[in-house]
Design an enzyme around this catalytic site. Sequence first.
Site, PDB file in Angstrom:
ATOM      1  N   HIS A  41       1.531   1.961  -3.425  1.00 32.68           N
ATOM      2  CA  HIS A  41       0.478   2.675  -4.024  1.00 32.68           C
ATOM      3  C   HIS A  41       0.709   4.215  -4.209  1.00 32.68           C
ATOM      4  CE1 HIS A  41      -2.903  -0.515  -3.048  1.00 32.68           C
ATOM      5  NE2 HIS A  41      -1.748  -0.875  -3.770  1.00 32.68           N
ATOM      6  N   ASP A  48       0.891  -1.031   0.044  1.00 31.04           N
ATOM      7  CA  ASP A  48       0.118  -0.037   0.116  1.00 31.04           C
ATOM      8  C   ASP A  48       0.978   1.284   0.058  1.00 31.04           C
ATOM      9  OD1 ASP A  48      -2.358   1.798   0.302  1.00 31.04           O
ATOM     10  OD2 ASP A  48      -3.216   0.141   1.432  1.00 31.04           O
TER      11      ASP A  48
END
Length: 190
Positions: A168, A134
């Site tokens: 991300h 993430d």
Amino acid sequence: SLIYAADCENVTICGTGVLDGAGSAWWHWKKLQQNAADRLIRAESQGIVVEERVFATREDALRPSFIQFINCKHVTLEDFTIEDGPQWTIHPVYCEDVVVCGVTVNTKGPNTDGCNPDSCRKVLIEDCTFDTGDDCISLKSGRDRDGREANVPCRNILIENNDFADGHGGVALGSEMSGGIYNVLASDNR
């Protein structure tokens, strides 16, 4: 959280070792957690006090952060590696004077952010390597009503000379930023 401290001063984790969170034992909970996550969000909107929001059962399937310090001062994390955390890897909350230096985060599961200072002030993140599932670094300041009522911004943050192998976002602002974010400098990151 797997490593936790609250209301402490002069907290240090350092050395050249590896902390392994056995993330794969937790990651499948992501598919099981929606009902508990929905109940937790409803509890906040219904004004249920934090002490009564208990979700520490296998049925609730909410994964813990790997390292979480709450309301601590003078926190240093230096020169070690973290492998496979359950979800958010380093999560200081309401902390002051936090240094994360030379830390490597290798964790590729769901929501495995690298470092999430949350309503913290005076934070330095430098010379680290993030390879995450993430965001590598995500600055936060509380969610929705709780964040607005606490009204504690994340401020005076320096992020420099870090390597972002995968994630991300390299440096993200939010989500969960209802208390505001101020005075952030990110430089010489790759």
